[in-house]
Design a protein around this motif. Structure first.
Motif, short mmCIF file in Angstrom:
data_model
loop_
_atom_site.label_atom_id
_atom_site.label_comp_id
_atom_site.label_asym_id
_atom_site.label_seq_id
_atom_site.Cartn_x
_atom_site.Cartn_y
_atom_site.Cartn_z
N GLY A 1 -2.20 6.16 8.38
CA GLY A 1 -1.59 6.37 7.07
C GLY A 1 -2.57 6.18 5.93
O GLY A 1 -2.56 6.92 4.94
N ALA A 2 -3.46 5.18 6.06
CA ALA A 2 -4.44 4.94 5.01
C ALA A 2 -5.41 6.11 4.89
O ALA A 2 -5.76 6.54 3.77
CB ALA A 2 -5.19 3.65 5.29
N LEU B 1 -3.51 8.97 3.32
CA LEU B 1 -3.29 8.70 1.90
C LEU B 1 -4.56 8.94 1.09
O LEU B 1 -4.53 9.53 0.00
CB LEU B 1 -2.82 7.26 1.73
N THR B 2 -5.70 8.52 1.62
CA THR B 2 -6.97 8.72 0.92
C THR B 2 -7.29 10.19 0.77
O THR B 2 -7.72 10.65 -0.31
CB THR B 2 -8.10 8.01 1.68
N TYR C 1 -4.80 11.74 -1.81
CA TYR C 1 -5.11 11.30 -3.16
C TYR C 1 -6.37 11.99 -3.68
O TYR C 1 -6.46 12.39 -4.85
CB TYR C 1 -5.28 9.79 -3.19
N LEU D 1 -0.71 6.82 -6.74
CA LEU D 1 -1.41 5.88 -5.86
C LEU D 1 -0.55 4.67 -5.53
O LEU D 1 -0.48 4.22 -4.38
CB LEU D 1 -2.71 5.45 -6.52
N SER E 1 2.24 5.66 -3.18
CA SER E 1 1.72 5.94 -1.84
C SER E 1 1.45 4.65 -1.07
O SER E 1 1.77 4.52 0.12
CB SER E 1 0.45 6.78 -1.94
N TRP E 2 0.84 3.67 -1.75
CA TRP E 2 0.56 2.40 -1.08
C TRP E 2 1.85 1.66 -0.72
O TRP E 2 1.94 1.03 0.33
CB TRP E 2 -0.31 1.52 -1.96
N LEU F 1 3.15 3.36 2.31
CA LEU F 1 2.38 2.98 3.48
C LEU F 1 2.74 1.59 3.97
O LEU F 1 2.85 1.33 5.18
CB LEU F 1 0.88 3.05 3.16
#
Length: 374
Positions: free
Chosen positions: A23-24, A27-28, A31, A77, A80-81, A84
């Motif tokens: 997921g990280a 997400l990166t 973004y 952001l 999203s975090w 996650l």
């Protein structure tokens, strides 16, 4: 001693870490793509503003557009975090449930294995379900239980039968001595007869113990040293000379080809002696004994055939059982102790060979000792 995490917890943690890292990374990437697209869009708008139509609305200042993009990116952001983190927390529960379902067959194997004891070796895991690695593990364990049950049953029978075999000569010895000592008028002849009987029974017990020790050595695979080349032809010839006698009334047919096998000379000599001695001892008056030794396709074949009592087709294989003598089990007399063919079979397996027994239609037995050659 500290207790480590269970397999279920380790699988759960591994599953959660994989979900969080995946997921990280996702997400990166998302973004980066979104912020990069906003930057390019802002640059294009700035370049087109000077040539805009004078009748249109007034252009938005670049500073305001940058603030809006920065604020939108920050909200994206943050959201999203948070998403996650929520997915990571949920994955802990999902991983726990999935790991439990995957490990359920392991718990079944463990629970059923713990119930099995020396008195319930007939039980099996009998795991159902798909034929995967866990099913293969359970089937392997069931096969192991079958071999253990066979071994334990054989050992228990051997101990019970051995107790009978050793008790019989001791009882006969005690009875002979008791009778002689109870008679105050017993003369030298009666005492000598009692002593002779006691000595014979003592020798019978000693032969039984010696045979048991040899059987244990052969079955355990214990070797006295590195295998050495054994001249099987010379060994069998020497055995035949020791067993055969001019007044035994038997017709001997001996045909020995040169044969050399790797192994222990003492064990191979005892196996050959047991085969030849059984053929001569369990025979009919004026019977026949055939001893042949050949080498075929890397196998030394020692065949010992004799005339004798009829052996049922299904009973030939049982002759290798301890203390089994022909059609009688532990009841026959004679000089044997009932371990001859048992020792031969164990010696053959110890040397990577086998013993085959086949009854003759008109009485007697054909025994084949197969041993690998170099």
């Amino acid at each position: 001693m500290t207790r480590s995490l269970s397999v279920r917890w380790r699988l759960t943690i591994a599953y959660t870490v994989i979900v969080a890292l995946s997921g990280a990374v996702l997400l990166t990437l998302v973004y980066g793509l979104v912020t990069g697209g906003e930057v390019r869009s802002g640059s294009v708008t700035t370049e087109m503003t000077p040539g805009a139509d004078d009748d249109g609305p007034p252009p938005v200042p670049p500073e305001l557009r940058d603030d809006e993009r920065t604020h939108g990116s920050g909200e994206l952001l943050q959201s999203s975090w948070l998403a996650l983190a929520f997915v990571t927390v949920v994955s802990v529960g999902i991983g726990w449930v999935v790991a439990g379902r995957l490990l359920a067959p392991v718990h079944t194997i463990t629970a059923r294995a713990q119930r099995i004891s020396a008195d319930s070796l007939d039980e099996r895991i009998a795991l159902g379900g798909p034929r995967d690695e866990l099913r293969a593990l359970a089937d392997t364990f069931d096969a192991l239980l079958g071999r253990v049950q066979t071994t334990v049953t054989s050992e228990r029978r051997l101990v019970a039968t051995m107790s009978h075999e050793l008790r019989t000569p001791l009882a006969n010895q005690q009875a002979a001595l008791d009778v002689a000592l109870a008679d105050p008028k017993a003369g030298p002849d009666e005492l000598r007869a009692a002593a002779t009987t006691a000595l014979d029974q003592s020798r019978r017990a000693a032969r039984t113990i010696d045979a048991l020790l040899l059987l244990t050595r052969a079955q355990s695979g214990e070797a006295t040293g590195l295998p050495s080349p054994v001249d099987l032809r010379a060994t069998v010839a020497e055995v035949v000379e020791q067993v055969r006698s001019p007044d035994d009334g038997l017709a001997w047919e001996v045909d020995l080809a040169p044969a050399t096998v790797p192994g222990e000379p003492d064990l191979l000599a005892r196996a050959a002696a047991n085969l030849v001695d059984n053929a001569a001892h369990h025979n009919v008056p004026h019977g026949r004994v055939v001893v042949r030794l050949t080498v075929e396709e890397g196998v030394a074949r020692m065949v010992v055939e004799n005339t004798g009592p009829l052996v049922a087709p299904g009973a030939a294989e049982d002759l290798v059982l301890p203390f089994r003598r022909g059609s009688a089990d532990r009841t026959a007399g004679g000089g044997g102790v009932g371990l001859g063919l048992t020792v031969v079979s164990a010696v053959a397996e110890h040397h990577g060979g086998q013993l085959l027994l086949k009854p003759r239609p008109d009485g007697g037995l054909v025994a084949e000792l197969l041993l690998p050659t170099p």
